[in-house]
Write a protein that holds these residues in place. Structure first.
Motif, PDB file in Angstrom:
ATOM      1  N   ARG A  86       5.614  -4.246  20.630  1.00 13.74           N
ATOM      2  CA  ARG A  86       5.331  -3.671  19.315  1.00 13.74           C
ATOM      3  C   ARG A  86       4.244  -2.598  19.373  1.00 13.74           C
ATOM      4  NH1 ARG A  86       4.295  -8.264  15.046  1.00 13.74           N
ATOM      5  NH2 ARG A  86       4.544  -6.462  13.648  1.00 13.74           N
ATOM      6  N   GLN A  87       3.623  -2.456  20.535  1.00 16.46           N
ATOM      7  CA  GLN A  87       2.576  -1.441  20.713  1.00 16.46           C
ATOM      8  C   GLN A  87       3.230  -0.112  21.088  1.00 16.46           C
ATOM      9  OE1 GLN A  87       0.343  -3.499  19.206  1.00 16.46           O
ATOM     10  NE2 GLN A  87      -1.227  -2.685  20.561  1.00 16.46           N
ATOM     11  N   PHE A  89       4.228   4.087  20.456  1.00 15.03           N
ATOM     12  CA  PHE A  89       3.549   5.325  20.087  1.00 15.03           C
ATOM     13  C   PHE A  89       3.669   5.609  18.597  1.00 15.03           C
ATOM     14  CE2 PHE A  89       4.406   7.077  24.608  1.00 15.03           C
ATOM     15  CZ  PHE A  89       3.228   6.521  25.074  1.00 15.03           C
ATOM     16  N   LEU A  90       4.875   5.550  18.063  1.00 12.16           N
ATOM     17  CA  LEU A  90       5.085   5.894  16.658  1.00 12.16           C
ATOM     18  C   LEU A  90       4.364   4.921  15.733  1.00 12.16           C
ATOM     19  CD1 LEU A  90       6.481   7.817  14.683  1.00 12.16           C
ATOM     20  CD2 LEU A  90       8.466   6.277  14.708  1.00 12.16           C
ATOM     21  N   SER A  91       4.469   3.628  16.031  1.00 15.85           N
ATOM     22  CA  SER A  91       3.879   2.627  15.138  1.00 15.85           C
ATOM     23  C   SER A  91       2.356   2.704  15.125  1.00 15.85           C
ATOM     24  CB  SER A  91       4.332   1.223  15.533  1.00 15.85           C
ATOM     25  OG  SER A  91       3.872   0.880  16.831  1.00 15.85           O
ATOM     26  N   LEU A  92       1.743   2.967  16.284  1.00 18.91           N
ATOM     27  CA  LEU A  92       0.279   2.993  16.354  1.00 18.91           C
ATOM     28  C   LEU A  92      -0.303   4.366  16.051  1.00 18.91           C
ATOM     29  CD1 LEU A  92      -0.539   0.780  19.481  1.00 18.91           C
ATOM     30  CD2 LEU A  92      -0.534   0.128  17.082  1.00 18.91           C
ATOM     31  N   HIS A  93       0.211   5.385  16.729  1.00 19.16           N
ATOM     32  CA  HIS A  93      -0.383   6.724  16.612  1.00 19.16           C
ATOM     33  C   HIS A  93      -0.121   7.383  15.262  1.00 19.16           C
ATOM     34  CE1 HIS A  93      -0.132   7.195  21.292  1.00 19.16           C
ATOM     35  NE2 HIS A  93      -0.997   6.283  20.903  1.00 19.16           N
ATOM     36  N   ALA A  94       1.012   7.083  14.649  1.00 18.51           N
ATOM     37  CA  ALA A  94       1.391   7.772  13.412  1.00 18.51           C
ATOM     38  C   ALA A  94       1.376   6.852  12.199  1.00 18.51           C
ATOM     39  CB  ALA A  94       2.768   8.418  13.586  1.00 18.51           C
ATOM     40  N   THR A  95       2.291   5.880  12.165  1.00 22.86           N
ATOM     41  CA  THR A  95       2.428   5.028  10.990  1.00 22.86           C
ATOM     42  C   THR A  95       1.147   4.274  10.677  1.00 22.86           C
ATOM     43  OG1 THR A  95       4.785   4.741  11.523  1.00 22.86           O
ATOM     44  CG2 THR A  95       3.801   3.219   9.923  1.00 22.86           C
ATOM     45  N   ALA A  96       0.611   3.562  11.672  1.00 17.26           N
ATOM     46  CA  ALA A  96      -0.590   2.762  11.437  1.00 17.26           C
ATOM     47  C   ALA A  96      -1.806   3.632  11.141  1.00 17.26           C
ATOM     48  CB  ALA A  96      -0.859   1.869  12.646  1.00 17.26           C
ATOM     49  N   ALA A  97      -1.909   4.778  11.811  1.00 15.78           N
ATOM     50  CA  ALA A  97      -3.044   5.671  11.553  1.00 15.78           C
ATOM     51  C   ALA A  97      -3.053   6.118  10.096  1.00 15.78           C
ATOM     52  CB  ALA A  97      -2.979   6.880  12.483  1.00 15.78           C
ATOM     53  N   GLY A  98      -1.877   6.465   9.575  1.00 14.87           N
ATOM     54  CA  GLY A  98      -1.789   6.857   8.172  1.00 14.87           C
ATOM     55  C   GLY A  98      -2.147   5.726   7.231  1.00 14.87           C
ATOM     56  N   LYS A  99      -1.704   4.509   7.565  1.00 13.66           N
ATOM     57  CA  LYS A  99      -2.007   3.347   6.721  1.00 13.66           C
ATOM     58  C   LYS A  99      -3.509   3.052   6.704  1.00 13.66           C
ATOM     59  CE  LYS A  99       2.234   2.344   5.525  1.00 13.66           C
ATOM     60  NZ  LYS A  99       2.681   2.494   4.109  1.00 13.66           N
ATOM     61  N   VAL A 100      -4.172   3.189   7.846  1.00 14.22           N
ATOM     62  CA  VAL A 100      -5.619   2.962   7.900  1.00 14.22           C
ATOM     63  C   VAL A 100      -6.335   4.008   7.038  1.00 14.22           C
ATOM     64  CG1 VAL A 100      -7.666   2.972   9.378  1.00 14.22           C
ATOM     65  CG2 VAL A 100      -5.585   1.834  10.139  1.00 14.22           C
ATOM     66  N   ALA A 101      -5.895   5.256   7.126  1.00 16.77           N
ATOM     67  CA  ALA A 101      -6.505   6.312   6.310  1.00 16.77           C
ATOM     68  C   ALA A 101      -6.298   6.045   4.824  1.00 16.77           C
ATOM     69  CB  ALA A 101      -5.930   7.670   6.691  1.00 16.77           C
TER      70      ALA A 101
END
Length: 320
Positions: A86-87, A89-101
């Motif tokens: 589940r680690q 590139f798309l899930s961590l670098h993009a999707t999750a980064a946007g959710k944290v912001a």
């Protein structure tokens, strides 16, 4: 002590130094990690009670929101060099980064710093570089005043670059010169990156900027391998590896990267085909008031571990 800064990914190679830099500036730091029981040493990077370690997974919105409660600033350092489970590139670098912001904005956080990478490009053939660019877009959409930081290859005692080649030199009869070793890098010291991130997170005048972080010298892959061999005292050949052979090696690495760290993957081969140096079009360490540290000042202080005899071995000829 000053206000509170939440750092996601604060227990990693770069994150540890970012937490230390923030603590030195007098900030309280909340380190949000997936496995807090493995990050107990983080508390020793500051004064008693200054650093708090909490459980959070950036794919879990509730845990992210809890980690951001009461924070003045947020730093997102979460990233991977190879995909595993589940680690991705798309899930961590993009999707999750946007959710944290988004969560930081909703929590009233005043300043947000996102760690991207030099070479982030939405049009790149590399999935790593593409998702880094998508992450920048997602962060800026959710938090327009966010600071984006793009470092080149980061070096330091626990890096995965110079140490990797030094380990290879201690085991293999030759080191690979991918594409003839002409690809250029601008290695930047982890302590300088950490100081830059800490300043970007706590100085409001940097809001909305994108910084490209590179060291004082540009080195080719061949230069880097020669330095590694010189400092480790290993007499190894430098073997030119054409790109088509490198791609085959990367494909083989893809087969095992989901289970164990691969020496190289096909995505990393794509990255190696492009220079990784600052463009000069964006601000860098100088604009943050950070004086860059040379490779020669730091790398010899840990590559001695790979010499025959370690720290007690005679200094190799030509070593710094």
């Amino acid at each position: 002590m000053q206000g509170l800064v939440t750092v996601f990914g604060g227990s990693g190679f770069i994150g540890t130094q970012v937490v230390r830099a923030l603590a030195k500036q007098g900030w309280r730091v909340r380190v949000a990690v997936r496995r807090p029981h493995l990050a107990f040493r983080m508390r020793m990077l500051g004064d008693v009670g200054q650093i708090q370690v909490v459980q959070a997974n950036i794919r879990n919105g509730a845990s992210v929101a809890r980690a951001l409660e009461g924070a003045e600033a947020c730093v997102n350092l979460v990233a991977v060099m190879q995909e595993r489970g589940r680690q991705g590139f798309l899930s961590l670098h993009a999707t999750a980064a946007g959710k944290v912001a988004e969560a930081a904005k909703a929590a009233g956080v005043q300043r947000f710093v996102h760690m991207s990478a030099l070479g982030a490009d939405a049009q790149s053939q590399s999935k790593y570089a593409r998702t880094k660019a998508l992450g920048e877009e997602a962060v800026r959409a959710a938090f327009p005043s966010a600071v984006i930081v793009r470092p080149s290859v980061v070096f330091g005692q626990e890096d995965g670059f110079f140490n990797m080649f030094a380990r290879m030199a201690s085991l293999a009869p030759a080191l690979p010169l991918f594409g003839g070793g002409e690809t250029r890098f601008q290695p930047v010291f982890v302590g300088d990156v950490a100081q830059a991130v800490a300043l970007a997170a706590t100085k409001p005048e940097h809001a909305g900027k994108t910084f490209e972080l590179g060291g004082p010298a540009v080195l080719s892959l061949k230069d880097i391998l020669e330095l590694v061999l010189r400092e480790t005292g290993r007499g190894r050949a430098l073997l030119p590896v054409p790109w088509f052979v490198a791609k085959l090696m990367g494909s083989a690495g893809d087969l095992v990267s989901g289970f164990i760290p691969a020496p190289i993957t096909s995505d990393q081969v794509i990255l190696l085909q492009s220079d990784n140096v600052v463009s000069g079009a964006r601000p860098g360490l100088a604009e943050l008031g950070v004086s860059p540290t040379t490779v020669e000042a730091i790398v010899p202080t840990y590559l001695y571990l790979y010499r025959k005899g370690g720290q007690y071995a005679p200094l190799p000829e030509g070593a710094l």
